[in-house]
Motif scaffolding. Structure first.
Motif, PDB file in Angstrom:
ATOM      1  N   THR A  43      55.521   4.730 -32.217  1.00 28.56           N
ATOM      2  CA  THR A  43      56.191   5.981 -32.562  1.00 28.56           C
ATOM      3  C   THR A  43      57.408   5.682 -33.431  1.00 28.56           C
ATOM      4  N   VAL A  44      57.512   6.412 -34.555  1.00 30.27           N
ATOM      5  CA  VAL A  44      58.602   6.196 -35.508  1.00 30.27           C
ATOM      6  C   VAL A  44      59.464   7.454 -35.544  1.00 30.27           C
ATOM      7  N   ALA A 119      61.905   0.162 -26.341  1.00 31.99           N
ATOM      8  CA  ALA A 119      60.678   0.280 -25.544  1.00 31.99           C
ATOM      9  C   ALA A 119      60.560   1.720 -25.061  1.00 31.99           C
ATOM     10  N   SER A 120      59.314   2.157 -24.758  1.00 32.95           N
ATOM     11  CA  SER A 120      59.124   3.523 -24.275  1.00 32.95           C
ATOM     12  C   SER A 120      59.858   3.708 -22.950  1.00 32.95           C
ATOM     13  N   GLY A 121      60.744   4.720 -22.903  1.00 34.16           N
ATOM     14  CA  GLY A 121      61.542   4.958 -21.707  1.00 34.16           C
ATOM     15  C   GLY A 121      62.828   4.167 -21.669  1.00 34.16           C
ATOM     16  N   GLY A 122      63.087   3.319 -22.705  1.00 34.78           N
ATOM     17  CA  GLY A 122      64.302   2.516 -22.737  1.00 34.78           C
ATOM     18  C   GLY A 122      65.393   3.187 -23.550  1.00 34.78           C
ATOM     19  N   SER A 123      66.228   2.379 -24.205  1.00 35.76           N
ATOM     20  CA  SER A 123      67.331   2.896 -25.026  1.00 35.76           C
ATOM     21  C   SER A 123      67.290   2.217 -26.383  1.00 35.76           C
ATOM     22  N   PRO A 158      69.304   7.018 -33.492  1.00 34.86           N
ATOM     23  CA  PRO A 158      68.381   8.144 -33.754  1.00 34.86           C
ATOM     24  C   PRO A 158      68.553   9.229 -32.701  1.00 34.86           C
ATOM     25  N   GLY A 159      68.424  10.493 -33.146  1.00 31.78           N
ATOM     26  CA  GLY A 159      68.704  11.623 -32.263  1.00 31.78           C
ATOM     27  C   GLY A 159      67.637  11.901 -31.221  1.00 31.78           C
ATOM     28  N   ALA A 160      66.403  11.410 -31.363  1.00 30.19           N
ATOM     29  CA  ALA A 160      65.328  11.651 -30.384  1.00 30.19           C
ATOM     30  C   ALA A 160      65.244  10.481 -29.414  1.00 30.19           C
ATOM     31  N   ALA A 161      65.093  10.779 -28.136  1.00 28.85           N
ATOM     32  CA  ALA A 161      65.003   9.737 -27.107  1.00 28.85           C
ATOM     33  C   ALA A 161      63.681   8.981 -27.235  1.00 28.85           C
ATOM     34  N   PRO A 162      63.688   7.657 -27.053  1.00 29.88           N
ATOM     35  CA  PRO A 162      62.441   6.873 -27.140  1.00 29.88           C
ATOM     36  C   PRO A 162      61.627   6.980 -25.851  1.00 29.88           C
ATOM     37  N   ARG A 163      60.980   8.096 -25.689  1.00 28.50           N
ATOM     38  CA  ARG A 163      60.227   8.329 -24.441  1.00 28.50           C
ATOM     39  C   ARG A 163      59.021   9.220 -24.745  1.00 28.50           C
ATOM     40  N   ARG A 164      57.840   8.680 -24.449  1.00 31.71           N
ATOM     41  CA  ARG A 164      56.622   9.481 -24.662  1.00 31.71           C
ATOM     42  C   ARG A 164      56.520  10.565 -23.598  1.00 31.71           C
ATOM     43  N   PRO A 165      56.063  11.769 -23.970  1.00 31.59           N
ATOM     44  CA  PRO A 165      55.865  12.831 -22.968  1.00 31.59           C
ATOM     45  C   PRO A 165      54.792  12.435 -21.972  1.00 31.59           C
ATOM     46  N   ALA A 166      54.903  12.993 -20.763  1.00 29.64           N
ATOM     47  CA  ALA A 166      53.887  12.725 -19.735  1.00 29.64           C
ATOM     48  C   ALA A 166      52.544  13.283 -20.184  1.00 29.64           C
TER      49      ALA A 166
END
Length: 303
Positions: A43-44, A119-123, A158-166
């Motif tokens: 995801t970019v 990483a997904s769910g990280g910072s 970056p303004g969007a959190a690095p976290r994939r939706p459930a």
């Protein structure tokens, strides 16, 4: 070492590797909008807020060889520099404009695209490697945020959190079917037994009309009458009912007397058997008396 110095060192290493490209190089793949649905892609996130825009999230499907490949395969148009090629990302989607940045040499520390990963769910973490020296893991996040008039250590994340939706829950199962099609509704009115037709008008137990014929059915063979024993009709012979008999309403009227079966059977028999036997006995007695008288006369002597 400052961030600016580290970036300059990365550019020199990329130049030695021979990975140069001119400004205006288009993206190599379209990618897809939004977060990658699973860990098979990268995801970019590109943040245009410092340039008066918003934040765009796209997915580069599959494994990505470098950070630059992930950015381009996600569908973003990029521009490198004349001196260093795509080793320095000068513009993303045409920003900053050509009026504010010529993209000839390395962009200044006061206006450049900062490079991040997570990483997904990280910072978000500021990358210590250039876009051609980093191989993003599958399922990870790559971030780009324009740093305008900031210190070297104060670049905006970056303004969007690095976290994939459930993931969405699976749809409910389809209702069962019979024979591959929908279940047919039960017939209207229920499925009970069909009631038998009513008996034919007339005497109880009488047979109805024979299909295809008109008029009442004949009486059954050998049916006794209410007047006692009588001659039994021969087998197979049918006695038609008298005109106007019960069971034939159409043969009677209010002006004609109704003849019952008992009366009809007596009229058909004629003289009763007892009366005929009495008459026969009287005839025999009379003949016997006449014969006796003649014998007596024959044996008596003449005077």
């Amino acid at each position: 070492m400052t961030v600016r110095a580290a970036r300059a060192g990365l550019v020199v290493a990329l130049t030695a590797a021979g990975t140069m490209a001119g400004p205006g190089t288009p993206a190599s793949a379209a990618g897809s909008a939004g977060y990658c649905p699973d860990a098979s892609g990268v995801t970019v996130v590109v943040d245009f807020n410092e340039l008066g825009g918003g934040t765009v999230v796209r997915c580069a499907q599959g494994e990505q060889s470098t950070g630059l490949a992930a950015l381009k395969n996600a569908g973003f148009q990029i521009t490198g520099t004349l001196r260093w090629g795509e080793g320095f990302v000068c513009r993303i989607e045409g920003k900053p404009s050509t009026a504010s940045e010529k993209c000839v040499d390395t962009p200044p520390a006061s206006a450049y695209w900062s490079y991040w990963h997570a990483a997904s769910g990280g910072s978000w973490t500021y990358s210590d490697k250039g876009v051609l020296n980093r191989r993003p893991p599958a399922g990870s996040f790559e971030g780009w945020s324009f740093s305008l008039n900031r210190d070297a250590s104060d670049a905006p994340r970056p303004g969007a959190a690095p976290r994939r939706p459930a993931p969405s829950p699976p749809p409910p199962p389809a209702p069962p079917t019979q024979g591959g099609g929908p279940v047919a509704p039960p017939p209207a009115g229920g499925g009970g037994p069909v009631a038998p037709p009513p008996a034919t008008a007339g005497r109880p137990g009488a047979a109805g009309p024979v299909p295809g014929s008109s008029g009442p059915a004949p009486l059954p063979t050998g049916t006794p009458t209410a007047s006692g024993p009588g001659p039994t009709p021969s087998a197979g012979a049918a006695t038609p009912p008298a005109s106007g008999a019960v069971g034939s309403p159409s043969g009677s009227s209010v002006d004609q007397p109704v003849v019952t079966e008992v009366a009809a059977s007596r009229a058909a028999r004629g003289v009763p058997l007892g009366t005929a036997a009495g008459v026969l006995l009287l005839v025999v007695l009379g003949v016997g008396g006449l014969l006796a008288a003649r014998r007596r006369r024959a044996v008596e002597p003449d005077d």
